[in-house]
Write an enzyme that holds these catalytic residues in place. Structure first.
Site, PDB file in Angstrom:
ATOM      1  N   ASP A  17       0.840  -1.193   0.000  1.00 36.79           N
ATOM      2  CA  ASP A  17       0.000   0.000   0.000  1.00 36.79           C
ATOM      3  C   ASP A  17       0.883   1.254   0.000  1.00 36.79           C
ATOM      4  O   ASP A  17       2.104   1.164  -0.117  1.00 36.79           O
ATOM      5  CB  ASP A  17      -0.979  -0.010   1.170  1.00 36.79           C
ATOM      6  CG  ASP A  17      -0.287   0.015   2.532  1.00 36.79           C
ATOM      7  OD1 ASP A  17       0.931   0.303   2.605  1.00 36.79           O
ATOM      8  OD2 ASP A  17      -0.968  -0.246   3.534  1.00 36.79           O
ATOM      9  N   ALA A  18       0.267   2.397   0.178  1.00 41.32           N
ATOM     10  CA  ALA A  18       0.998   3.670   0.158  1.00 41.32           C
ATOM     11  C   ALA A  18       2.022   3.769   1.285  1.00 41.32           C
ATOM     12  O   ALA A  18       2.985   4.529   1.182  1.00 41.32           O
ATOM     13  CB  ALA A  18       0.024   4.840   0.241  1.00 41.32           C
TER      14      ALA A  18
END
Length: 133
Positions: A17-18
């Site tokens: 994810d980010a």
């Protein structure tokens, strides 16, 4: 808990994810892959079961406890343990580890279904015999 089957997984950029850690839903993908390979190790290919026997195994419930994050390039092991077999239903306990470190523990419910009616179907005896071996 010792897992009866395990499958290796490498973490790629697309899995994160980010924040740079594995996106939570991807742990379920890893568990699915391990269950697929577990079934294959018993001699049953999902495509052949669908085409030849008109059956499939579908997830009916999924629970996960996230303990530690996995990160880019980690080499993980996904374990599969059959906890129960009843009629058309299976219950799995699964673990995802980085070495000896537990990252995620899951419990998955699955059902054998008839692909024509999408209704529950008893697990065939030959498959049940391999699962319960």
């Amino acid at each position: 808990m010792a897992m009866e089957f395990s499958w290796p997984v490498r973490i790629y950029y697309e899995d994160t994810d980010a924040g740079g850690v594995v996106y939570y839903a991807n742990y379920f993908k890893f568990m699915e892959r391990a269950r697929t390979e577990w079934l294959r190790s018993l001699g049953f290919d999902q495509r052949e079961l669908a085409d030849g026997f008109r059956l499939a195994f579908v997830v009916t419930e999924a629970h996960a406890q996230y303990v530690r994050p996995a990160r880019l390039n980690d080499a993980l092991t996904v374990g599969v343990n059959v906890a129960a077999v009843r009629g058309a239903r299976l219950r799995f306990r699964q673990e995802i580890r980085r070495g000896d470190e537990l990252l995620c523990a899951g419990e998955i419910g699955a059902a054998c279904i008839d692909l024509d009616s999408f209704r529950p179907r008893l697990i065939p005896d030959d498959i049940r015999a391999q699962i319960e071996y």
